[in-house]
Write a protein that holds these residues in place. Structure first.
Motif, PDB file in Angstrom:
ATOM      1  N   GLN A  19     -18.389  72.972  -5.572  1.00 49.28           N
ATOM      2  CA  GLN A  19     -18.648  74.136  -6.399  1.00 49.28           C
ATOM      3  C   GLN A  19     -17.689  74.251  -7.576  1.00 49.28           C
ATOM      4  OE1 GLN A  19     -18.559  77.391  -3.692  1.00 49.28           O
ATOM      5  NE2 GLN A  19     -20.534  76.897  -2.781  1.00 49.28           N
ATOM      6  N   THR A  20     -16.536  73.627  -7.529  1.00 51.41           N
ATOM      7  CA  THR A  20     -15.550  73.798  -8.584  1.00 51.41           C
ATOM      8  C   THR A  20     -15.699  72.796  -9.720  1.00 51.41           C
ATOM      9  OG1 THR A  20     -13.958  72.441  -7.408  1.00 51.41           O
ATOM     10  CG2 THR A  20     -13.844  74.823  -7.037  1.00 51.41           C
ATOM     11  N   ALA A  21     -16.488  71.753  -9.555  1.00 55.86           N
ATOM     12  CA  ALA A  21     -16.642  70.752 -10.608  1.00 55.86           C
ATOM     13  C   ALA A  21     -17.632  71.249 -11.656  1.00 55.86           C
ATOM     14  CB  ALA A  21     -17.127  69.440 -10.015  1.00 55.86           C
ATOM     15  N   PRO A  22     -17.163  71.477 -12.918  1.00 56.97           N
ATOM     16  CA  PRO A  22     -18.085  71.938 -13.953  1.00 56.97           C
ATOM     17  C   PRO A  22     -19.056  70.831 -14.349  1.00 56.97           C
ATOM     18  CG  PRO A  22     -15.930  71.517 -14.895  1.00 56.97           C
ATOM     19  CD  PRO A  22     -15.809  71.322 -13.407  1.00 56.97           C
ATOM     20  N   LYS A  23     -20.272  71.209 -14.669  1.00 62.82           N
ATOM     21  CA  LYS A  23     -21.283  70.235 -15.071  1.00 62.82           C
ATOM     22  C   LYS A  23     -21.181  69.986 -16.568  1.00 62.82           C
ATOM     23  CE  LYS A  23     -24.463  71.172 -11.427  1.00 62.82           C
ATOM     24  NZ  LYS A  23     -25.639  70.552 -10.942  1.00 62.82           N
ATOM     25  N   ALA A  24     -21.412  68.740 -16.964  1.00 66.09           N
ATOM     26  CA  ALA A  24     -21.397  68.379 -18.377  1.00 66.09           C
ATOM     27  C   ALA A  24     -22.649  68.930 -19.046  1.00 66.09           C
ATOM     28  CB  ALA A  24     -21.336  66.868 -18.534  1.00 66.09           C
ATOM     29  N   LYS A  25     -22.482  69.398 -20.278  1.00 67.40           N
ATOM     30  CA  LYS A  25     -23.622  69.894 -21.037  1.00 67.40           C
ATOM     31  C   LYS A  25     -23.423  69.544 -22.505  1.00 67.40           C
ATOM     32  CE  LYS A  25     -21.595  74.378 -21.898  1.00 67.40           C
ATOM     33  NZ  LYS A  25     -21.817  75.750 -22.172  1.00 67.40           N
ATOM     34  N   ALA A  26     -24.535  69.410 -23.206  1.00 60.72           N
ATOM     35  CA  ALA A  26     -24.456  69.161 -24.645  1.00 60.72           C
ATOM     36  C   ALA A  26     -23.834  70.383 -25.299  1.00 60.72           C
ATOM     37  CB  ALA A  26     -25.836  68.889 -25.213  1.00 60.72           C
ATOM     38  N   MET A  91     -20.384  66.424 -25.804  1.00 53.53           N
ATOM     39  CA  MET A  91     -20.529  66.997 -24.468  1.00 53.53           C
ATOM     40  C   MET A  91     -19.320  67.863 -24.142  1.00 53.53           C
ATOM     41  SD  MET A  91     -23.407  65.655 -23.461  1.00 53.53           S
ATOM     42  CE  MET A  91     -23.462  65.902 -21.696  1.00 53.53           C
ATOM     43  N   SER A  92     -19.539  68.790 -23.228  1.00 57.47           N
ATOM     44  CA  SER A  92     -18.473  69.685 -22.809  1.00 57.47           C
ATOM     45  C   SER A  92     -18.518  69.862 -21.299  1.00 57.47           C
ATOM     46  CB  SER A  92     -18.644  71.035 -23.497  1.00 57.47           C
ATOM     47  OG  SER A  92     -17.746  71.979 -22.986  1.00 57.47           O
ATOM     48  N   THR A  93     -17.357  69.803 -20.680  1.00 54.36           N
ATOM     49  CA  THR A  93     -17.203  70.151 -19.270  1.00 54.36           C
ATOM     50  C   THR A  93     -16.023  71.097 -19.186  1.00 54.36           C
ATOM     51  OG1 THR A  93     -15.840  68.213 -18.887  1.00 54.36           O
ATOM     52  CG2 THR A  93     -18.148  68.031 -18.257  1.00 54.36           C
ATOM     53  N   GLY A  94     -16.299  72.347 -19.013  1.00 52.48           N
ATOM     54  CA  GLY A  94     -15.215  73.328 -18.986  1.00 52.48           C
ATOM     55  C   GLY A  94     -14.553  73.419 -20.346  1.00 52.48           C
ATOM     56  N   THR A  95     -13.292  73.028 -20.414  1.00 58.99           N
ATOM     57  CA  THR A  95     -12.557  73.088 -21.671  1.00 58.99           C
ATOM     58  C   THR A  95     -12.448  71.729 -22.356  1.00 58.99           C
ATOM     59  OG1 THR A  95     -10.469  72.777 -20.503  1.00 58.99           O
ATOM     60  CG2 THR A  95     -11.179  75.056 -20.905  1.00 58.99           C
ATOM     61  N   SER A  96     -13.015  70.690 -21.769  1.00 66.14           N
ATOM     62  CA  SER A  96     -12.925  69.337 -22.313  1.00 66.14           C
ATOM     63  C   SER A  96     -14.122  69.014 -23.197  1.00 66.14           C
ATOM     64  CB  SER A  96     -12.857  68.341 -21.152  1.00 66.14           C
ATOM     65  OG  SER A  96     -12.932  67.031 -21.625  1.00 66.14           O
TER      66      SER A  96
END
Length: 116
Positions: A19-26, A91-96
Motif C-alpha cells: 500500500q505504501t508504494a506510489p504508482k507511476a503516472k504521466a 513520469m512521476s512517483t510521489g515526489t520523484s
C-alpha cells in the motif's frame, strides 16, 4: 504455536508494504522550466543517450508529458539526419520526476524538478 503468531504479523507487513508504494503516472512540470532547469534536462538526456548532437524543447513539458528528442541534421545536408527521434514520457512517483523512454528501458532521473 509460533507459526500461528508469525503468519498474521508477516501478512500485515506484506499488505502495508504494497500500500505504501506510489504508482507511476504521466506528469507535467509544475512550472515552465527556467534556463538552468532546461539546461539540466538537456544535460541529463544527452548524458544518458551518450550523444551531444540532440535537439529538444524541455519547456513543452509544462504543457504535456511528452519530450521528443531529435538528432541534429548534418550541416549542409538538411536531408541527412543521423538517427531517429526518441520519445520520452515525463513520469512521476510521489515526489520523484523522471523521463521514461517510449518502447525502451531508459529511465532518466530529473532531480530538483517539480511535477504535477
Amino acid at each position: 504455536m509460533i507459526f500461528s503468531r508469525v503468519v498474521p504479523v508477516v501478512t500485515a507487513l506484506a499488505m502495508a508494504a504494497c500500500q505504501t508504494a506510489p504508482k507511476a503516472k504521466a506528469a507535467k512540470l509544475a512550472f515552465e522550466p527556467d534556463a538552468s532547469q532546461s539546461q539540466a534536462i538537456k544535460t541529463a538526456v544527452t548524458t544518458a543517450m551518450g550523444r551531444s548532437d540532440l535537439d529538444m524543447d524541455p519547456g513543452r513539458l509544462s504543457e504535456n508529458s511528452i519530450l521528443i528528442v531529435r538528432p541534429v541534421a548534418v550541416p549542409g545536408l538538411a536531408d541527412r539526419v543521423p538517427g531517429t527521434p526518441t520519445r520520452f514520457t515525463l513520469m512521476s512517483t510521489g515526489t520523484s520526476c523522471y523521463l521514461l523512454e517510449a518502447g525502451g528501458d531508459m529511465r532518466i532521473e530529473l532531480p530538483n524538478m517539480s511535477c504535477a
